[in-house]
Design an enzyme around this catalytic site. Structure first.
Site, mmCIF file in Angstrom:
data_model
loop_
_atom_site.group_PDB
_atom_site.id
_atom_site.type_symbol
_atom_site.label_atom_id
_atom_site.label_comp_id
_atom_site.label_asym_id
_atom_site.label_seq_id
_atom_site.Cartn_x
_atom_site.Cartn_y
_atom_site.Cartn_z
ATOM 1 N N SER A 82 0.831 -1.211 0.000
ATOM 2 C CA SER A 82 0.000 0.000 0.000
ATOM 3 C C SER A 82 0.861 1.256 0.000
ATOM 4 C CB SER A 82 -0.973 0.013 1.178
ATOM 5 O OG SER A 82 -0.631 -0.915 2.151
ATOM 6 N N CYS A 83 0.195 2.366 -0.197
ATOM 7 C CA CYS A 83 0.801 3.695 -0.262
ATOM 8 C C CYS A 83 1.731 3.918 0.928
ATOM 9 C CB CYS A 83 -0.317 4.733 -0.261
ATOM 10 S SG CYS A 83 0.231 6.422 -0.083
ATOM 11 N N PRO A 84 2.943 4.439 0.796
ATOM 12 C CA PRO A 84 3.570 4.947 -0.430
ATOM 13 C C PRO A 84 4.525 3.938 -1.081
ATOM 14 C CG PRO A 84 4.879 5.602 1.432
ATOM 15 C CD PRO A 84 3.820 4.669 1.954
ATOM 16 N N MET A 85 4.432 2.655 -0.705
ATOM 17 C CA MET A 85 5.418 1.679 -1.157
ATOM 18 C C MET A 85 5.528 1.515 -2.677
ATOM 19 S SD MET A 85 7.019 1.175 1.383
ATOM 20 C CE MET A 85 8.169 0.016 0.664
ATOM 21 N N ASP A 98 -3.151 -1.821 -5.858
ATOM 22 C CA ASP A 98 -3.522 -0.704 -4.998
ATOM 23 C C ASP A 98 -4.208 0.360 -5.869
ATOM 24 O OD1 ASP A 98 -3.572 1.271 -3.019
ATOM 25 O OD2 ASP A 98 -1.541 1.939 -3.483
#
Lengths: 163, 78
Positions: free
Chosen positions: B16-19, B43
């Site tokens: 998930s964000c920011p990965m 995502d």
């Protein structure tokens, strides 16, 4: 670095010592670093807990500092939530929920941010009030700075956050 | 979508964000100018975020494909 991202930077003042606020700061920091922006985090007051090394319950020179550091014990793995802490049950449940969604833990965020070139600055004044030394902090913190140095970094950043 | 060949695939599914943006930045860093990176993600935010990421870092967005729950995003390193 190309023209589009040149001279752009993010400076975050992390004043809070809670896990949720620290993770929010590191989500922004790592995302900005991935965009090629120079990111600086100035850790001050309660925010110093985020970059403290594990262990060492009693720190400081006088009894007040020692008492404060004992009551304020914390590090990246041991931080409360700003809401619904429920004597530590909140953070434990939050960690499980975040792992399920593959959100990195705070320690992982710290390592990743460091690898992406995010600079960590502990605040000198908070450290001296609390009786903390540079060796009380994780190795990712290079330089201890004061308000003037923070401001000189902040004025060159176009995004400044106080968390 | 014009013809191009993929030089590297980044599987960011489940993250998930920011990965996805962080992993994309790290992957592109190891690639050469003009090479194409394929990013697989599930995502929904990445569908919006990665084109914005490409724009602000000056990399070229070649296209977005959706296959079932997987979103495929193609970026050319500039």
């Amino acid at each position: 670095m190309n023209e589009l991202v040149k001279n752009k930077g993010v400076t975050i003042v992390l004043f809070s010592g809670e896990m949720d606020k620290a993770i929010a700061s590191f989500v922004i920091a790592t995302a900005a670093a991935s965009m090629g922006m120079q990111v600086n985090i100035f850790f001050t007051f309660w925010g110093l807990n985020v970059i403290k090394k594990e262990g060492g319950l009693i720190k400081g020179q006088n009894w007040m500092q020692k008492m404060l550091n004992m009551m304020n014990y914390g590090h990246a793995k041991k931080l409360a939530l700003s809401k619904m802490n429920m004597a530590g049950m909140g953070p434990a449940m939050m960690k499980i929920m975040m792992t399920q969604k593959k959100v990195p833990s705070l320690q992982e965020f710290i390592k990743m941010a460091h690898a992406l070139g995010v600079k960590f600055y502990p605040c000198e004044m908070s450290m001296s009030v609390m009786g903390l030394k540079q060796e009380d902090f994780i190795d990712e913190c290079k330089e201890v700075i004061g308000a003037v140095s923070y401001l000189s970094i902040a004025k060159d950043s176009n995004i400044n956050l106080f968390i | 979508m014009a013809d191009f060949s993929v030089d590297r695939t980044l599987d960011a599914r489940g993250l998930s964000c920011p990965m996805p943006s962080v992993k994309t930045a790290l992957a592109l860093e190891q690639m050469d100018m003009g090479q194409v990176l394929e990013i697989l993600t599930d995502d929904p935010v990445s569908k919006k975020d990665l084109p914005v990421w490409a724009q602000s870092t000056g990399n070229e967005l070649l296209g977005i494909k959706e296959e079932a729950s997987t979103i495929k995003i193609y970026l050319k390193k500039a």
